[in-house]
Design a protein around this motif. Structure first.
Motif, mmCIF file in Angstrom:
data_model
loop_
_atom_site.group_PDB
_atom_site.id
_atom_site.type_symbol
_atom_site.label_atom_id
_atom_site.label_comp_id
_atom_site.label_asym_id
_atom_site.label_seq_id
_atom_site.Cartn_x
_atom_site.Cartn_y
_atom_site.Cartn_z
ATOM 1 N N ASP A 50 -90.160 14.047 -49.020
ATOM 2 C CA ASP A 50 -90.571 12.646 -49.085
ATOM 3 C C ASP A 50 -89.799 11.898 -47.993
ATOM 4 O O ASP A 50 -88.565 11.870 -47.998
ATOM 5 N N ILE A 51 -90.530 11.291 -47.052
ATOM 6 C CA ILE A 51 -89.896 10.671 -45.890
ATOM 7 C C ILE A 51 -90.392 9.250 -45.668
ATOM 8 O O ILE A 51 -91.593 8.978 -45.730
ATOM 9 N N LEU A 52 -89.452 8.341 -45.418
ATOM 10 C CA LEU A 52 -89.774 7.001 -44.933
ATOM 11 C C LEU A 52 -89.703 7.058 -43.413
ATOM 12 O O LEU A 52 -88.666 7.422 -42.843
ATOM 13 N N SER A 53 -90.788 6.702 -42.736
ATOM 14 C CA SER A 53 -90.826 6.796 -41.272
ATOM 15 C C SER A 53 -91.050 5.432 -40.643
ATOM 16 O O SER A 53 -91.420 4.466 -41.308
ATOM 17 N N GLY A 54 -90.804 5.376 -39.332
ATOM 18 C CA GLY A 54 -90.992 4.129 -38.605
ATOM 19 C C GLY A 54 -89.892 3.121 -38.824
ATOM 20 O O GLY A 54 -90.115 1.912 -38.719
ATOM 21 N N LEU A 55 -88.674 3.572 -39.108
ATOM 22 C CA LEU A 55 -87.554 2.682 -39.383
ATOM 23 C C LEU A 55 -86.790 2.355 -38.105
ATOM 24 O O LEU A 55 -86.645 3.195 -37.212
ATOM 25 N N GLY A 56 -86.270 1.140 -38.029
ATOM 26 C CA GLY A 56 -85.492 0.727 -36.867
ATOM 27 C C GLY A 56 -86.361 0.186 -35.744
ATOM 28 O O GLY A 56 -87.575 0.308 -35.752
ATOM 29 N N ASN A 57 -85.699 -0.419 -34.747
ATOM 30 C CA ASN A 57 -86.438 -1.074 -33.673
ATOM 31 C C ASN A 57 -86.756 -0.180 -32.488
ATOM 32 O O ASN A 57 -87.756 -0.374 -31.810
ATOM 33 N N GLY A 58 -85.926 0.796 -32.200
ATOM 34 C CA GLY A 58 -86.178 1.686 -31.066
ATOM 35 C C GLY A 58 -85.803 1.066 -29.724
ATOM 36 O O GLY A 58 -85.451 -0.106 -29.609
ATOM 37 N N TYR A 59 -85.870 1.905 -28.675
ATOM 38 C CA TYR A 59 -85.555 1.488 -27.311
ATOM 39 C C TYR A 59 -86.739 0.784 -26.655
ATOM 40 O O TYR A 59 -87.891 1.121 -26.917
ATOM 41 N N PHE A 77 -76.611 2.465 -32.381
ATOM 42 C CA PHE A 77 -75.434 2.653 -33.218
ATOM 43 C C PHE A 77 -75.714 3.579 -34.400
ATOM 44 O O PHE A 77 -76.782 3.519 -35.015
ATOM 45 N N GLU A 78 -74.731 4.430 -34.691
ATOM 46 C CA GLU A 78 -74.786 5.285 -35.863
ATOM 47 C C GLU A 78 -74.045 4.575 -36.992
ATOM 48 O O GLU A 78 -72.939 4.080 -36.790
ATOM 49 N N GLU A 79 -74.641 4.507 -38.162
ATOM 50 C CA GLU A 79 -74.037 3.758 -39.258
ATOM 51 C C GLU A 79 -74.452 4.364 -40.595
ATOM 52 O O GLU A 79 -75.595 4.813 -40.755
ATOM 53 N N ARG A 80 -73.553 4.379 -41.561
ATOM 54 C CA ARG A 80 -73.898 4.784 -42.920
ATOM 55 C C ARG A 80 -74.806 3.717 -43.517
ATOM 56 O O ARG A 80 -74.559 2.526 -43.367
ATOM 57 N N MET A 81 -75.867 4.144 -44.197
ATOM 58 C CA MET A 81 -76.857 3.205 -44.724
ATOM 59 C C MET A 81 -77.105 3.440 -46.205
ATOM 60 O O MET A 81 -76.997 4.563 -46.682
ATOM 61 N N GLY A 82 -77.428 2.358 -46.898
ATOM 62 C CA GLY A 82 -77.804 2.462 -48.296
ATOM 63 C C GLY A 82 -79.301 2.672 -48.424
ATOM 64 O O GLY A 82 -79.777 3.763 -48.724
ATOM 65 N N CYS A 83 -80.061 1.618 -48.122
ATOM 66 C CA CYS A 83 -81.524 1.721 -48.277
ATOM 67 C C CYS A 83 -82.204 2.226 -47.014
ATOM 68 O O CYS A 83 -83.183 2.963 -47.072
ATOM 69 N N GLY A 84 -81.729 1.784 -45.838
ATOM 70 C CA GLY A 84 -82.326 2.206 -44.578
ATOM 71 C C GLY A 84 -83.454 1.320 -44.091
ATOM 72 O O GLY A 84 -84.006 1.561 -43.014
ATOM 73 N N ALA A 101 -82.925 -3.941 -47.026
ATOM 74 C CA ALA A 101 -82.863 -4.647 -48.305
ATOM 75 C C ALA A 101 -81.442 -4.835 -48.825
ATOM 76 O O ALA A 101 -81.120 -5.869 -49.402
ATOM 77 N N CYS A 102 -80.573 -3.855 -48.611
ATOM 78 C CA CYS A 102 -79.256 -3.893 -49.260
ATOM 79 C C CYS A 102 -78.186 -4.597 -48.431
ATOM 80 O O CYS A 102 -77.125 -4.927 -48.950
ATOM 81 N N MET A 103 -78.431 -4.812 -47.132
ATOM 82 C CA MET A 103 -77.489 -5.482 -46.230
ATOM 83 C C MET A 103 -76.196 -4.687 -46.023
ATOM 84 O O MET A 103 -75.219 -5.208 -45.485
ATOM 85 N N GLY A 104 -76.181 -3.429 -46.423
ATOM 86 C CA GLY A 104 -74.957 -2.634 -46.355
ATOM 87 C C GLY A 104 -74.520 -2.255 -44.962
ATOM 88 O O GLY A 104 -73.359 -1.901 -44.748
ATOM 89 N N CYS A 105 -75.421 -2.313 -43.986
ATOM 90 C CA CYS A 105 -75.065 -1.900 -42.627
ATOM 91 C C CYS A 105 -75.078 -3.083 -41.665
ATOM 92 O O CYS A 105 -75.346 -2.917 -40.478
ATOM 93 N N SER A 106 -74.795 -4.272 -42.164
ATOM 94 C CA SER A 106 -74.795 -5.465 -41.316
ATOM 95 C C SER A 106 -73.592 -5.467 -40.374
ATOM 96 O O SER A 106 -72.505 -5.014 -40.723
ATOM 97 N N CYS A 107 -73.801 -6.015 -39.177
ATOM 98 C CA CYS A 107 -72.705 -6.170 -38.227
ATOM 99 C C CYS A 107 -72.863 -7.506 -37.515
ATOM 100 O O CYS A 107 -73.969 -8.045 -37.416
ATOM 101 N N LYS A 108 -71.760 -8.045 -37.042
ATOM 102 C CA LYS A 108 -71.779 -9.339 -36.374
ATOM 103 C C LYS A 108 -72.035 -9.169 -34.883
ATOM 104 O O LYS A 108 -71.415 -8.337 -34.228
ATOM 105 N N LYS A 135 -76.658 -8.868 -37.818
ATOM 106 C CA LYS A 135 -77.848 -8.030 -37.733
ATOM 107 C C LYS A 135 -77.650 -6.787 -38.591
ATOM 108 O O LYS A 135 -76.529 -6.286 -38.750
ATOM 109 N N ARG A 136 -78.763 -6.292 -39.131
ATOM 110 C CA ARG A 136 -78.749 -5.061 -39.908
ATOM 111 C C ARG A 136 -79.043 -3.887 -38.976
ATOM 112 O O ARG A 136 -80.078 -3.886 -38.309
ATOM 113 N N ILE A 137 -78.131 -2.921 -38.953
ATOM 114 C CA ILE A 137 -78.307 -1.763 -38.070
ATOM 115 C C ILE A 137 -79.633 -1.065 -38.355
ATOM 116 O O ILE A 137 -80.318 -0.609 -37.445
ATOM 117 N N CYS A 138 -80.025 -1.001 -39.619
ATOM 118 C CA CYS A 138 -81.237 -0.265 -39.981
ATOM 119 C C CYS A 138 -82.516 -1.026 -39.671
ATOM 120 O O CYS A 138 -83.584 -0.424 -39.537
#
Length: 243
Positions: free
Chosen positions: A84-93, A204-211, A214-221, A227-230
């Motif tokens: 089971d895969i969630l695809s199309g995540l993140g903004n890309g280059y 950036f590589e970052e540990r994520m909760g939801c990906g 939604a969870c804001m766990g990978c936010s950075c200033k 911004k949310r890394i995911c």
């Protein structure tokens, strides 16, 4: 973002603790190099985010390193296993900003997302140089695959056992480039940010909760706010990063 079931076609080691997994499924949500997918693994509470190495038709290629319980479990999956895969995540280059001579720099498992990027750039008639950084010779992978695309490829190893002794920044100082793209551990990204002479994009590589934001766990200033890394990442422009 799209949730769907992919079937593993192949899953094999390609370097020290590094595996290449090829899957078949609905890849329509993957629209840019540098995006990632989130895999649901049996018995694991959190999904595992893995960068997209390549996508062509309904074939998805992932490269991952065994570093913990989840990726250890992944390394044992056989052909025919469904995920089971969630695809199309993140903004890309953004390939439109590359100029004629883009420079791609990858460190360890930061190398895979640069492959699809390189393929897209070559298809647009660009002349990329790729610098791959590893700790030692047994860690090296995808050198020949990048060369087969038509890119100029340099390899660095920290211990000097293969290629250029040192880090990717040691090799980039002798390269002429119009824009840079990079992915890897944060110390490497910071060093590239400092050494670079043009604008660029850093993933950036970052540990994520939801990906998926939604969870804001990978936010950075950043210079433009949090911004949310995911979601807004993992790719950020050189000019917006606060170290």
């Amino acid at each position: 973002m799209k949730q769907s079931v992919f079937t593993i076609i192949d899953n094999r080691p390609i370097a020290a603790s590094v595996f290449k997994m090829t899957l078949c499924g609905d890849t329509s949500a993957i629209t840019a190099p540098g995006q990632f997918v989130n895999l649901k693994l049996d018995g694991e509470f959190l999904r595992r985010p893995i960068s997209v190495c390549d996508v062509e038709g309904d074939t998805l290629t992932l490269i991952y390193k065994v570093v913990g319980e989840g990726t250890e479990k992944m390394s044992g999956y056989k052909a025919g296993t469904e995920l089971d895969i969630l695809s199309g995540l993140g903004n890309g280059y953004d390939v439109a900003k590359s100029g004629e001579q883009p420079l791609l720099l990858g460190g360890g498992v930061g190398v895979p997302p640069l492959y699809l990027l390189c393929r897209r750039l070559v298809a647009k008639g660009k002349k990329p140089t790729v610098i791959l950084g590893f700790n030692s010779k047994p860690d090296v992978f995808y050198e020949e695959e990048f060369r087969a695309l038509g890119a100029t490829v340099l390899v660095t190893t920290a211990d000097g056992s293969y290629g250029i002794r040192g880090f990717v920044t040691d090799a980039m100082k002798d390269v002429t480039y119009t824009h840079f793209y990079t992915c890897g551990p944060e110390p490497m990204l910071k060093a590239i940010h400092t050494a670079s002479t043009t604008d660029g994009q850093l993933s950036f590589e970052e540990r994520m909760g939801c990906g998926f934001g939604a969870c804001m766990g990978c936010s950075c200033k950043t210079l433009t706010g949090y911004k949310r890394i995911c979601k807004e990442g993992p790719v950020m422009a050189k000019g917006e990063i606060l170290w």
